[in-house]
Write an enzyme that holds these catalytic residues in place. Sequence first.
Site, PDB file in Angstrom:
ATOM      1  N   LYS A  13       0.813  -1.216   0.000  1.00  0.00           N
ATOM      2  CA  LYS A  13       0.000   0.000   0.000  1.00  0.00           C
ATOM      3  C   LYS A  13       0.846   1.266   0.000  1.00  0.00           C
ATOM      4  O   LYS A  13       0.577   2.198  -0.752  1.00  0.00           O
ATOM      5  CB  LYS A  13      -0.943   0.019   1.204  1.00  0.00           C
ATOM      6  CG  LYS A  13      -2.038  -1.025   1.162  1.00  0.00           C
ATOM      7  CD  LYS A  13      -3.041  -0.833   2.271  1.00  0.00           C
ATOM      8  CE  LYS A  13      -2.419  -0.932   3.645  1.00  0.00           C
ATOM      9  NZ  LYS A  13      -1.858  -2.270   3.931  1.00  0.00           N
ATOM     10  N   ARG A  88      -9.739   1.960   8.917  1.00  0.00           N
ATOM     11  CA  ARG A  88      -9.327   0.574   9.166  1.00  0.00           C
ATOM     12  C   ARG A  88     -10.492  -0.311   9.597  1.00  0.00           C
ATOM     13  O   ARG A  88     -10.346  -1.532   9.648  1.00  0.00           O
ATOM     14  CB  ARG A  88      -8.243   0.529  10.262  1.00  0.00           C
ATOM     15  CG  ARG A  88      -6.910   1.109   9.848  1.00  0.00           C
ATOM     16  CD  ARG A  88      -5.900   0.993  10.983  1.00  0.00           C
ATOM     17  NE  ARG A  88      -4.633   1.636  10.673  1.00  0.00           N
ATOM     18  CZ  ARG A  88      -3.616   1.059  10.054  1.00  0.00           C
ATOM     19  NH1 ARG A  88      -3.736  -0.198   9.671  1.00  0.00           N
ATOM     20  NH2 ARG A  88      -2.507   1.717   9.821  1.00  0.00           N
ATOM     21  N   ARG A 127      12.097 -10.083   4.977  1.00  0.00           N
ATOM     22  CA  ARG A 127      12.751  -8.783   5.162  1.00  0.00           C
ATOM     23  C   ARG A 127      13.823  -8.851   6.252  1.00  0.00           C
ATOM     24  O   ARG A 127      13.639  -9.492   7.282  1.00  0.00           O
ATOM     25  CB  ARG A 127      11.719  -7.703   5.504  1.00  0.00           C
ATOM     26  CG  ARG A 127      10.728  -7.489   4.396  1.00  0.00           C
ATOM     27  CD  ARG A 127      10.027  -6.158   4.480  1.00  0.00           C
ATOM     28  NE  ARG A 127       9.281  -5.942   5.703  1.00  0.00           N
ATOM     29  CZ  ARG A 127       8.353  -4.998   5.850  1.00  0.00           C
ATOM     30  NH1 ARG A 127       8.070  -4.195   4.834  1.00  0.00           N
ATOM     31  NH2 ARG A 127       7.706  -4.862   6.989  1.00  0.00           N
ATOM     32  N   ARG A 160      13.182  -8.033  12.222  1.00  0.00           N
ATOM     33  CA  ARG A 160      12.347  -7.360  13.205  1.00  0.00           C
ATOM     34  C   ARG A 160      11.233  -8.297  13.681  1.00  0.00           C
ATOM     35  O   ARG A 160      10.782  -9.173  12.945  1.00  0.00           O
ATOM     36  CB  ARG A 160      11.696  -6.101  12.609  1.00  0.00           C
ATOM     37  CG  ARG A 160      12.668  -5.034  12.155  1.00  0.00           C
ATOM     38  CD  ARG A 160      11.905  -3.800  11.686  1.00  0.00           C
ATOM     39  NE  ARG A 160      10.763  -4.161  10.856  1.00  0.00           N
ATOM     40  CZ  ARG A 160       9.668  -3.431  10.730  1.00  0.00           C
ATOM     41  NH1 ARG A 160       9.537  -2.306  11.402  1.00  0.00           N
ATOM     42  NH2 ARG A 160       8.670  -3.822   9.927  1.00  0.00           N
ATOM     43  N   ARG A 171      -1.191 -10.423  12.581  1.00  0.00           N
ATOM     44  CA  ARG A 171      -1.619  -9.195  11.888  1.00  0.00           C
ATOM     45  C   ARG A 171      -2.646  -9.506  10.794  1.00  0.00           C
ATOM     46  O   ARG A 171      -3.594  -8.748  10.589  1.00  0.00           O
ATOM     47  CB  ARG A 171      -0.396  -8.491  11.286  1.00  0.00           C
ATOM     48  CG  ARG A 171       0.549  -7.902  12.317  1.00  0.00           C
ATOM     49  CD  ARG A 171       1.831  -7.420  11.688  1.00  0.00           C
ATOM     50  NE  ARG A 171       1.612  -6.301  10.775  1.00  0.00           N
ATOM     51  CZ  ARG A 171       2.536  -5.858   9.911  1.00  0.00           C
ATOM     52  NH1 ARG A 171       3.715  -6.466   9.832  1.00  0.00           N
ATOM     53  NH2 ARG A 171       2.270  -4.827   9.142  1.00  0.00           N
TER      54      ARG A 171
END
Length: 217
Positions: A13, A88, A127, A160, A171
Amino acid sequence: MRLVLVGPPGAGKGTQAEFIAAHLAVPKISTGDIFRANVSQGTPLGVEARRYMDAGQLVPDEVTINMVRERLAEPDASDGFLLDGFPRTVPQANALDKLLADLGTALDLVMELVVDDDEVIRRLSGRRTCRGCGKIWHVEFDPTSRDGVCDRCGAQLFQRDDDKAETIARRLEEYAEKTAPLVDYYGAQNKLVGIDATGPVEDVTVRAIDALRSYGG
């Protein structure tokens, strides 16, 4: 054009919002940016938000919506905007509709970036972040020449907590519960368009802009 961008974490996004906003020549407005600006400037809303944040609590919708209201009332948003990260939830979407009605306008389009959960996990769990310069690499899409070492500054890379598979799964569950219902909400208003968000960034951007053109954007 007044546009909202929705999609799960890892859908791209933020990246697509930059390209789409530039194409439309409208400001990209994210709740993260609004929060940081209000908090850093010490505005009354920023002070109120900081009070909740310092207590480890979620900032109430009312505070967030008032921040969005003030931002959308600024001159650069008078001819259009792209909202990234808001709304949201369906209650926030209701509040946004009312807010825009108060401003004498309404949303033109809601663009959903569609990507399946497996792809999200693949994107985010790969990542790696540099402890030195903060650059984000990816073990598959943007690997370093030496495992675990940043090509830019030579510092160590780490994963992370937000990028660990178990965190991503949580999530995604939260997104499915709270944010995915926006698809039905805006679909019922005939304002929703879905875009396949898999593949290279450039291909996704082309699909998004092609869709916008069909809606006059």
